[in-house]
Design a protein around this motif. Sequence first.
Motif, PDB file in Angstrom:
ATOM      1  N   UNK A  74      35.477  47.602  40.353  1.00 52.52           N
ATOM      2  CA  UNK A  74      36.863  47.972  40.661  1.00 52.52           C
ATOM      3  C   UNK A  74      37.022  48.133  42.165  1.00 52.52           C
ATOM      4  N   UNK A  75      38.278  48.126  42.669  1.00 53.36           N
ATOM      5  CA  UNK A  75      38.502  48.332  44.099  1.00 53.36           C
ATOM      6  C   UNK A  75      37.891  49.628  44.611  1.00 53.36           C
ATOM      7  N   UNK A  76      37.894  50.663  43.794  1.00 58.43           N
ATOM      8  CA  UNK A  76      37.365  51.956  44.240  1.00 58.43           C
ATOM      9  C   UNK A  76      35.861  51.914  44.473  1.00 58.43           C
ATOM     10  N   UNK A  77      35.190  50.938  43.857  1.00 60.92           N
ATOM     11  CA  UNK A  77      33.740  50.840  43.992  1.00 60.92           C
ATOM     12  C   UNK A  77      33.305  50.020  45.208  1.00 60.92           C
ATOM     13  N   UNK A 120      40.013  39.622  42.723  1.00 63.84           N
ATOM     14  CA  UNK A 120      39.156  39.837  43.898  1.00 63.84           C
ATOM     15  C   UNK A 120      38.921  41.323  44.163  1.00 63.84           C
ATOM     16  N   UNK A 121      39.387  42.171  43.211  1.00 58.29           N
ATOM     17  CA  UNK A 121      39.174  43.621  43.289  1.00 58.29           C
ATOM     18  C   UNK A 121      39.818  44.199  44.557  1.00 58.29           C
ATOM     19  N   UNK A 122      41.092  43.875  44.716  1.00 56.31           N
ATOM     20  CA  UNK A 122      41.855  44.362  45.862  1.00 56.31           C
ATOM     21  C   UNK A 122      42.928  45.332  45.382  1.00 56.31           C
ATOM     22  N   UNK A 123      43.146  46.377  46.141  1.00 55.59           N
ATOM     23  CA  UNK A 123      44.201  47.330  45.798  1.00 55.59           C
ATOM     24  C   UNK A 123      45.362  47.265  46.781  1.00 55.59           C
ATOM     25  N   UNK A 154      51.961  49.194  41.588  1.00 52.64           N
ATOM     26  CA  UNK A 154      51.785  50.637  41.717  1.00 52.64           C
ATOM     27  C   UNK A 154      50.498  51.088  41.062  1.00 52.64           C
ATOM     28  N   UNK A 155      50.509  52.268  40.488  1.00 53.34           N
ATOM     29  CA  UNK A 155      49.299  52.840  39.883  1.00 53.34           C
ATOM     30  C   UNK A 155      49.224  52.544  38.386  1.00 53.34           C
ATOM     31  N   UNK A 156      48.004  52.325  37.912  1.00 54.81           N
ATOM     32  CA  UNK A 156      47.731  52.119  36.485  1.00 54.81           C
ATOM     33  C   UNK A 156      48.650  51.043  35.894  1.00 54.81           C
ATOM     34  N   UNK A 161      44.552  50.755  34.324  1.00 55.06           N
ATOM     35  CA  UNK A 161      43.740  51.486  35.287  1.00 55.06           C
ATOM     36  C   UNK A 161      43.649  50.808  36.632  1.00 55.06           C
ATOM     37  N   UNK A 162      44.275  49.634  36.777  1.00 56.43           N
ATOM     38  CA  UNK A 162      44.257  48.877  38.033  1.00 56.43           C
ATOM     39  C   UNK A 162      45.463  49.267  38.878  1.00 56.43           C
ATOM     40  N   UNK A 163      45.216  49.575  40.143  1.00 58.62           N
ATOM     41  CA  UNK A 163      46.275  49.965  41.079  1.00 58.62           C
ATOM     42  C   UNK A 163      46.465  48.877  42.127  1.00 58.62           C
TER      43      UNK A 163
END
Length: 438
Positions: A74-77, A120-123, A154-156, A161-163
């Motif tokens: 995920x982007x957070x990782x 690409x796991x970008x937020x 936006x969020x979730x 769960x993807x922002x």
Amino acid sequence: MTLTPVLSRYWDEPESWTLDTYRRHGGYDGLAAALAMTPDEVIGTVKDSGLRGRGGAGFPTGTKWSFIPQDGPTPADQSVPHYLVVNADESEPGTCKDMPLLMATPHALVEGIVIAAYAIRSSHAFVYLRGEVVPVLRRLQAAVAEAYAAGYLGTDIQGSGFDLELVVHAGAGAYICGEETALLDSLEGRRGQPRLRPPFPAVAGLYASPTVVNNVESIASVPTVLARGTQWFRSMGNEKSPGFTLYSLSGHVTHPGQYEAPLGITLRELLEHAGGVRAGHTLKFWTPGGSSTPIFTAEHLDVPLDYEGVSAAGSMLGTKALQIFDETTCVVRAVRRWSEFYAHESCGKCTPCREGTYWLVQILARLENGTGSEGDLQKLLDVADSILGKSFCALGDGAASPIVSSIAHFRDEYVAHVEHGGCPFDPHLSTLMAGQLT
């Protein structure tokens, strides 16, 4: 070959740009399919489809996404953030496909952005839009606001769960910012000039972080790939250039406009759909991919308009901007106008382009005005050679290509300007048009 309206299939509907209309035609089905996959599976699907970049270079879209280093699911990782940037700085002379798409169906781009960012796991994603097209800017901003309100941004997003945060940025009007690294510098608030590569944007792009830069049409094509599948997409075009694309016909054609067709269609076939060259006239020359590509003539009517076919014939598919010129057009005048554009838009960073484009304009002006010499033709070729392949970015190549190709195809017309002291298409010299030029 028949047309294949996909992106343009409901452009003529009332309020085609709204979220309701988009969803009525299957909008955001591709996103639902993507969110049911892992990011790597989405990248694999786009790879398998064979979708190639629609901005000019034709690089495989899925492969470009896969260059982004992946540290976690995920982007957070991620150890550093990843960014997606959409190049909407459409400013190639003759090119007009991205702006109509954004005016008619902006949600196709928004949905594609969410899918690409997820892959690409970008937020954080950005659209860099040409600032002069204010109506398009407002239309896109309204679509983004609709997407936020509906939970597609936006969020979730849709409970996945993807922002994702999406920013629409208006450029200040510079052709050079269509070059992806100059665009990134401009987006960061600096003067738009191309960067030295490596490092490439996939490694150190926006804010020195891994970044994917894609064209509007490339990203807008992604949702249908996810919604309908790779085999459907590959059923159009050919093995190396699969799918559909937008061809922009302009100039001396009966019905100019956007024609969405499989890659590999020919200009002869497109002209049949567009009513042919304007009544009473014949085709003289045309551009297969905008003014920066080597020109073609009537003998190239049956060249397949895909990446391999156009390249084999000596030009580039580019942005698929088919500018049509009939026998009343002076090729020297047309090439001079293009050259003036490139001289004006050169960012000045490298000497070959900064100095070379200036001198190309001076020599072409002499030739068109009838004060040049036959030796100026060789000067033109020499200056073009000093630019082609030697400038910092592709702007220099774009300035040189139409000059070299026009001399190859219409050298006699250049010589006629010298011999007759001016343009043979000038009304005062119209008698020269009767059989003296081939």
